[in-house]
Design a protein around this motif. Structure first.
Motif, mmCIF file in Angstrom:
data_model
loop_
_atom_site.group_PDB
_atom_site.id
_atom_site.type_symbol
_atom_site.label_atom_id
_atom_site.label_comp_id
_atom_site.label_asym_id
_atom_site.label_seq_id
_atom_site.Cartn_x
_atom_site.Cartn_y
_atom_site.Cartn_z
ATOM 1 N N ALA A 4 -1.589 10.125 -1.090
ATOM 2 C CA ALA A 4 -0.198 9.689 -1.231
ATOM 3 C C ALA A 4 0.014 8.341 -0.539
ATOM 4 O O ALA A 4 0.690 7.452 -1.074
ATOM 5 C CB ALA A 4 0.740 10.748 -0.641
ATOM 6 N N ILE A 5 -0.571 8.190 0.644
ATOM 7 C CA ILE A 5 -0.479 6.900 1.353
ATOM 8 C C ILE A 5 -1.168 5.813 0.548
ATOM 9 O O ILE A 5 -0.646 4.703 0.389
ATOM 10 C CB ILE A 5 -1.100 7.026 2.753
ATOM 11 C CG1 ILE A 5 -0.299 8.011 3.605
ATOM 12 C CG2 ILE A 5 -1.195 5.658 3.429
ATOM 13 C CD1 ILE A 5 -0.927 8.325 4.945
ATOM 14 N N TRP A 6 -2.360 6.125 0.017
ATOM 15 C CA TRP A 6 -3.133 5.158 -0.763
ATOM 16 C C TRP A 6 -2.338 4.681 -1.985
ATOM 17 O O TRP A 6 -2.280 3.488 -2.285
ATOM 18 C CB TRP A 6 -4.453 5.806 -1.192
ATOM 19 C CG TRP A 6 -5.686 5.093 -0.751
ATOM 20 C CD1 TRP A 6 -6.605 4.478 -1.555
ATOM 21 C CD2 TRP A 6 -6.184 4.941 0.585
ATOM 22 N NE1 TRP A 6 -7.634 3.958 -0.807
ATOM 23 C CE2 TRP A 6 -7.397 4.228 0.513
ATOM 24 C CE3 TRP A 6 -5.716 5.331 1.830
ATOM 25 C CZ2 TRP A 6 -8.138 3.899 1.639
ATOM 26 C CZ3 TRP A 6 -6.450 5.021 2.953
ATOM 27 C CH2 TRP A 6 -7.644 4.311 2.855
ATOM 28 N N THR A 7 -1.715 5.613 -2.698
ATOM 29 C CA THR A 7 -0.950 5.266 -3.904
ATOM 30 C C THR A 7 0.179 4.296 -3.573
ATOM 31 O O THR A 7 0.420 3.311 -4.288
ATOM 32 C CB THR A 7 -0.383 6.537 -4.554
ATOM 33 O OG1 THR A 7 -1.462 7.406 -4.911
ATOM 34 C CG2 THR A 7 0.419 6.201 -5.799
ATOM 35 N N GLU A 8 0.853 4.571 -2.474
ATOM 36 C CA GLU A 8 1.951 3.692 -2.054
ATOM 37 C C GLU A 8 1.441 2.307 -1.676
ATOM 38 O O GLU A 8 2.042 1.282 -2.052
ATOM 39 C CB GLU A 8 2.668 4.337 -0.876
ATOM 40 C CG GLU A 8 3.837 3.536 -0.347
ATOM 41 C CD GLU A 8 4.518 4.220 0.824
ATOM 42 O OE1 GLU A 8 5.245 3.529 1.566
ATOM 43 O OE2 GLU A 8 4.309 5.437 1.002
ATOM 44 N N LYS A 9 0.328 2.261 -0.948
ATOM 45 C CA LYS A 9 -0.231 0.983 -0.519
ATOM 46 C C LYS A 9 -0.728 0.154 -1.703
ATOM 47 O O LYS A 9 -0.561 -1.071 -1.730
ATOM 48 C CB LYS A 9 -1.374 1.223 0.466
ATOM 49 C CG LYS A 9 -0.964 1.842 1.787
ATOM 50 C CD LYS A 9 -0.116 0.900 2.627
ATOM 51 C CE LYS A 9 0.158 1.493 4.001
ATOM 52 N NZ LYS A 9 0.993 0.590 4.839
ATOM 53 N N ALA A 63 0.394 0.179 -4.754
ATOM 54 C CA ALA A 63 1.566 -0.384 -5.440
ATOM 55 C C ALA A 63 2.108 -1.591 -4.673
ATOM 56 O O ALA A 63 2.484 -2.608 -5.273
ATOM 57 C CB ALA A 63 2.632 0.697 -5.583
ATOM 58 N N GLU A 64 2.156 -1.506 -3.352
ATOM 59 C CA GLU A 64 2.631 -2.632 -2.543
ATOM 60 C C GLU A 64 1.719 -3.840 -2.689
ATOM 61 O O GLU A 64 2.196 -4.985 -2.735
ATOM 62 C CB GLU A 64 2.704 -2.212 -1.072
ATOM 63 C CG GLU A 64 3.800 -1.199 -0.763
ATOM 64 C CD GLU A 64 3.805 -0.818 0.709
ATOM 65 O OE1 GLU A 64 2.980 -1.358 1.461
ATOM 66 O OE2 GLU A 64 4.637 0.023 1.093
ATOM 67 N N GLU A 69 2.514 -5.635 -5.903
ATOM 68 C CA GLU A 69 3.822 -6.281 -5.872
ATOM 69 C C GLU A 69 3.810 -7.542 -5.002
ATOM 70 O O GLU A 69 4.566 -8.478 -5.257
ATOM 71 C CB GLU A 69 4.867 -5.300 -5.338
ATOM 72 C CG GLU A 69 5.139 -4.116 -6.262
ATOM 73 C CD GLU A 69 6.072 -3.097 -5.628
ATOM 74 O OE1 GLU A 69 6.498 -3.326 -4.467
ATOM 75 O OE2 GLU A 69 6.354 -2.077 -6.276
#
Length: 464
Positions: free
Chosen positions: A172-177, A179-180, A183
């Motif tokens: 979950a942390i990896w997915t968020e990172k 995406a960041e 961006e």
């Protein structure tokens, strides 16, 4: 000492081995403080490695986050946080003294945790090398040993289930990172441009991968060395991507460097662009460390991207290092390979001539002898060679013949790892473990070279 001219004091201070020594020198008086100031901040590193963590591979050296003999400062940073960190560093007004920039920020790659689970699955089918049991208590039929092996296998089978919650949280942390990261790419480009505009003294860039121990980042994982997991997926290391974003920043600021070093380099990911050509133009020192070298295979087409980039460095290049195998240089790819796939003109593979090239280092490769010799003999000022884990795949053209064909300009060469030649089988692709080992001291006294042994290295000097 106070009577010495400033230039000589600067030279003396340059030999101080550590940051602590320079800090102590600055405490002597104002004059010494000014002299030690510049070298204290000549190196800047943006690293994903936390200063209280050591990478799992290679074994850490306690208290040394910079290479021995280097001084400078390291800033722990994630790729997405680069704009913030650049602003912070620029606010200190020290970047103008940076000569060496090391770039290995934390970069979260896709499918890392899927590859981790694949590794756990593969381990279930690997032989059990070590078990915890007392041989003195072994039964006559070996049942105690079998039971111990079964306990190890059961531990492996249940490991994904035991670690499931931790892995899910990490994903979950990896997915968020990730995406960041996507961006913020434009913001990162702008930040690096801002940084390089101030780096008036910049001469060297070293690009590495973020190496970390996942079991430290996420307590509860049994073992999670990032390098071993990344190595499963071709091109998963982001260093070639880093090279291109740094090239864009250098191009935008019209900044040139002299020395480029890239670890875990994947040539297939590199693009020929105005920015990468600008980066290679004027380079005096190039080192490329890579895992996969199929593009160098004898039967492969010339790799035109690297050919064009090396042409940009042709007038100025003084040293060239091409090291394959990553952290396993003794395990080169199968088949014969040729440097002329990246260092020659078409269509007849005439070697590129580097008029200032004095040093060549090669490691972890299986090379065809004729093209290697052609490249070496084409360099008019070549003085020194260094080889390690190099295997020659051409029949009747082994190391004695290669050494005999060295250009007359070569004054010395060094062997720092195993060498081999004379493939055992005439058919099939060459492999390092199907070649005869060659001992450098087997050269006869009439060869024209004098050998000197120093620990695990052998040095040769030409006999005049």
């Amino acid at each position: 000492m106070d009577s010495l001219p400033p230039e000589l004091l600067v030279r003396i201070v340059s030999f101080l081995p550590s940051t602590a020594d320079l800090i102590s020198t600055r405490l002597v008086n104002r004059r010494y403080a000014a002299i030690a100031f510049r070298p204290l901040f000549e190196l800047l590193r943006f690293s994903g490695q936390r200063q209280d963590h050591h990478p799992p591979w290679p074994p850490p050296t306690p208290g040394r986050e910079l290479s021995e003999g280097q001084v400078g400062r390291t800033r722990t940073v994630e790729f997405v946080k680069l704009p913030e960190v650049v602003d912070e560093v620029l606010g200190l007004s020290l970047v103008q003294f940076t000569k060496t920039f090391i770039f290995d920020p934390a970069y979260y790659r896709e499918r890392f945790w899927q590859d981790y689970l694949t590794q756990l699955e593969n381990e279930m089918h690997e032989p059990v090398d070590e078990v915890g049991f007392n041989p003195d208590d072994d039964s006559e039929d070996g049942s105690e040993l079998e039971a111990a092996i079964e306990r190890v296998l059961e531990h492996r089978r249940t490991r994904p289930e035991r670690e499931a919650d931790i892995i899910n949280a990490a994903q979950a942390i990896w997915t968020e990172k990730i995406a960041e990261q996507k961006e913020n790419e434009e913001a990162v480009d702008a930040a690096l441009e801002k940084l390089f505009r101030v780096m008036a003294a910049l001469e060297k860039i070293e690009i590495k991968s973020w190496v970390f121990d996942g079991s430290v980042l996420y307590p509860g994982l049994e073992a999670c060395p990032s390098y071993l997991i990344d190595a499963q997926r071709r091109g998963s290391f982001p260093t070639t991507f880093f090279l291109e974003i740094l090239a864009r920043a250098l191009y935008a600021t019209d900044r040139k460097i002299k020395d480029l070093r890239v670890s875990e380099f994947f040539a297939e990911r590199l693009h020929d662009s105005p920015a990468t050509r600008h980066l290679f133009t004027g380079l005096q020192h190039i080192r490329l460390d890579m895992l996969h070298v199929e593009f160098l295979a004898d039967e492969a087409p010339r790799f035109q991207v690297l050919v064009e980039l090396f042409k940009c460095a042709q007038p100025t290049l003084q040293s060239l290092s091409i090291m394959a195998g990553g952290k396993w240089p003794g395990l080169p790819s199968r088949g014969g390979h040729s440097l002329l796939k990246i260092l020659s003109h078409e269509p007849d593979e005439t070697p590129l001539v580097f008029p200032e090239l004095e040093f060549v280092q090669l490691g972890g490769l299986i090379l065809s002898t004729p093209p290697l010799l052609r490249f070496l003999r084409a360099q008019p000022r070549l003085k020194r060679l260094e080889v390690s884990h190099i295997y020659l795949s051409t029949f009747d053209a082994g190391w004695p013949r290669l050494v005999e064909g060295f250009p007359a300009s070569v004054e010395g060469w060094k062997v720092s790892g195993p060498l081999g030649h004379e493939p055992v089988f005439a058919e099939g692709p060459a492999a390092y473990n199907w070649m005869m080992t060659w001992k450098p001291w087997q050269l006869p006294p009439t060869s024209g070279w004098k050998a000197m042994q120093r620990k695990a290295e052998t040095y040769f000097e030409r006999i005049s």
